[in-house]
Design a protein around this motif. Structure first.
Motif, PDB file in Angstrom:
ATOM      1  N   GLY A 282       0.154   8.620  -5.344  1.00 55.75           N
ATOM      2  CA  GLY A 282      -0.462   9.573  -4.425  1.00 55.75           C
ATOM      3  C   GLY A 282      -1.191   8.862  -3.302  1.00 55.75           C
ATOM      4  N   ARG A 283      -1.300   9.544  -2.158  1.00 56.41           N
ATOM      5  CA  ARG A 283      -1.869   8.907  -0.975  1.00 56.41           C
ATOM      6  C   ARG A 283      -3.323   8.509  -1.169  1.00 56.41           C
ATOM      7  N   GLY A 284      -4.032   9.192  -2.054  1.00 55.07           N
ATOM      8  CA  GLY A 284      -5.452   8.924  -2.199  1.00 55.07           C
ATOM      9  C   GLY A 284      -5.793   7.640  -2.921  1.00 55.07           C
ATOM     10  N   VAL A 285      -4.811   6.977  -3.544  1.00 51.81           N
ATOM     11  CA  VAL A 285      -5.105   5.797  -4.362  1.00 51.81           C
ATOM     12  C   VAL A 285      -5.678   4.653  -3.526  1.00 51.81           C
TER      13      VAL A 285
ATOM     14  N   VAL B  59       0.848  -1.193   0.000  1.00 50.59           N
ATOM     15  CA  VAL B  59       0.000   0.000   0.000  1.00 50.59           C
ATOM     16  C   VAL B  59       0.885   1.245   0.000  1.00 50.59           C
ATOM     17  N   TYR B  60       1.938   1.204   0.791  1.00 49.92           N
ATOM     18  CA  TYR B  60       2.899   2.319   0.807  1.00 49.92           C
ATOM     19  C   TYR B  60       3.528   2.523  -0.567  1.00 49.92           C
ATOM     20  N   TYR B  61       3.915   1.423  -1.245  1.00 48.37           N
ATOM     21  CA  TYR B  61       4.524   1.533  -2.571  1.00 48.37           C
ATOM     22  C   TYR B  61       3.546   2.177  -3.567  1.00 48.37           C
ATOM     23  N   LEU B  62       2.279   1.751  -3.535  1.00 46.87           N
ATOM     24  CA  LEU B  62       1.282   2.318  -4.446  1.00 46.87           C
ATOM     25  C   LEU B  62       1.075   3.807  -4.177  1.00 46.87           C
ATOM     26  N   ARG B  63       1.009   4.174  -2.923  1.00 43.95           N
ATOM     27  CA  ARG B  63       0.825   5.589  -2.584  1.00 43.95           C
ATOM     28  C   ARG B  63       2.020   6.420  -3.002  1.00 43.95           C
ATOM     29  N   ARG B  64       3.203   5.854  -2.889  1.00 48.95           N
ATOM     30  CA  ARG B  64       4.410   6.580  -3.290  1.00 48.95           C
ATOM     31  C   ARG B  64       4.401   6.863  -4.791  1.00 48.95           C
ATOM     32  N   LYS B  65       3.871   5.915  -5.580  1.00 43.94           N
ATOM     33  CA  LYS B  65       3.844   6.085  -7.034  1.00 43.94           C
ATOM     34  C   LYS B  65       2.661   6.919  -7.516  1.00 43.94           C
TER      35      LYS B  65
ATOM     36  N   GLN C 281      -9.532   0.185   1.156  1.00 47.86           N
ATOM     37  CA  GLN C 281     -10.527   0.327   0.110  1.00 47.86           C
ATOM     38  C   GLN C 281      -9.922   1.167  -1.013  1.00 47.86           C
ATOM     39  N   LEU C 282     -10.365   0.920  -2.249  1.00 48.37           N
ATOM     40  CA  LEU C 282      -9.890   1.725  -3.359  1.00 48.37           C
ATOM     41  C   LEU C 282     -10.233   3.191  -3.129  1.00 48.37           C
ATOM     42  N   GLY C 283      -9.253   4.038  -3.355  1.00 52.53           N
ATOM     43  CA  GLY C 283      -9.481   5.485  -3.273  1.00 52.53           C
ATOM     44  C   GLY C 283      -9.600   6.056  -4.677  1.00 52.53           C
ATOM     45  N   ALA C 284      -8.902   7.120  -4.942  1.00 53.07           N
ATOM     46  CA  ALA C 284      -8.916   7.761  -6.262  1.00 53.07           C
ATOM     47  C   ALA C 284      -7.536   8.283  -6.570  1.00 53.07           C
TER      48      ALA C 284
END
Length: 215
Positions: free
Chosen positions: A198-201, A190-196, A211-214
């Motif tokens: 944005g935190r809202g993803v 989750v941290y890796y996805l947010r780093r690439k 949960q899926l964000g945007a």
């Protein structure tokens, strides 16, 4: 964007306009170089002139399609007869624009080609973005793409397939990371996805899971 145009003055003008619209543009000035970039790079849209040195635009486009490159292609040409347009489309172009053309129209056509990826059956929506299930990339505004690792892709796909569901960490660990021990691996990715992206993803639902964000 990949822009293949042998008229260097025109290529510079087009690249400047595309860059001004927020796109990143690579240039090639002959068909052979264009084919090399098209086969080795990842582009949202390719803009190909039909008359090119070394290899013409039709040959270049046919070479890309034979290698299963599915990138959207806008073909530019001074050849505007119906038979010329048909030949370009039959070679694999998604759109065909006759020279001379208005720059605003070209930009509108590029935007339309980018939107086709966002609406494609091989994509899952991520708010205003989309997850390309074939290339394992996230398609952002203006066609910009972000490449994901295998585990990042699987985690994001799991969330995107059921966007309204709150996924407990334990279920994500079982579905995506079954070959690893410990639920902390979920937090790491989750941290890796947010780093690439944005935190809202990915949205954290405290005490429950993710949960899926945007994007």
């Amino acid at each position: 964007m990949l822009l293949v145009e042998d008229d260097r003055e025109l290529a510079g003008l087009l690249a400047e306009m595309l860059d001004g619209e927020g796109y990143e543009t690579d240039q090639a000035h002959d068909g052979q170089r264009g084919l090399h970039l098209g086969l080795t790079g990842h582009y949202a849209v390719m803009i190909l002139d039909r008359r090119l040195p070394v290899m013409d635009g039709l040959g270049l486009l046919s070479g890309l399609r034979r290698k299963a490159v599915t990138t959207r292609v806008l073909m530019l040409s001074a050849l505007g007869e119906v038979s010329d347009r048909v030949a370009g489309l039959d070679a694999g172009a998604d759109d065909y624009l006759v020279k001379p053309f208005e720059m605003d129209e070209m930009l509108a056509r590029v935007r339309a080609l980018c939107r086709r990826d966002l609406d494609g059956a091989d994509c899952l929506p991520l708010g205003e973005a989309a997850l390309d299930l074939v290339r394992r990339e996230v398609i952002l505004e203006r066609g910009r793409r972000v490449t994901l690792s295998g585990r990042e892709f699987e985690l994001l796909r799991t969330l995107a397939q059921r966007p309204k569901v709150i996924h407990p960490r334990s279920s994500l660990q079982t579905e995506v990371f079954a070959d690893t021990n410990g639920e902390s691996i979920v937090d790491t990715y989750v941290y890796y996805l947010r780093r690439k992206l944005g935190r809202g993803v990915v949205r954290t639902v405290h005490g429950l899971g993710y949960q899926l964000g945007a994007v």
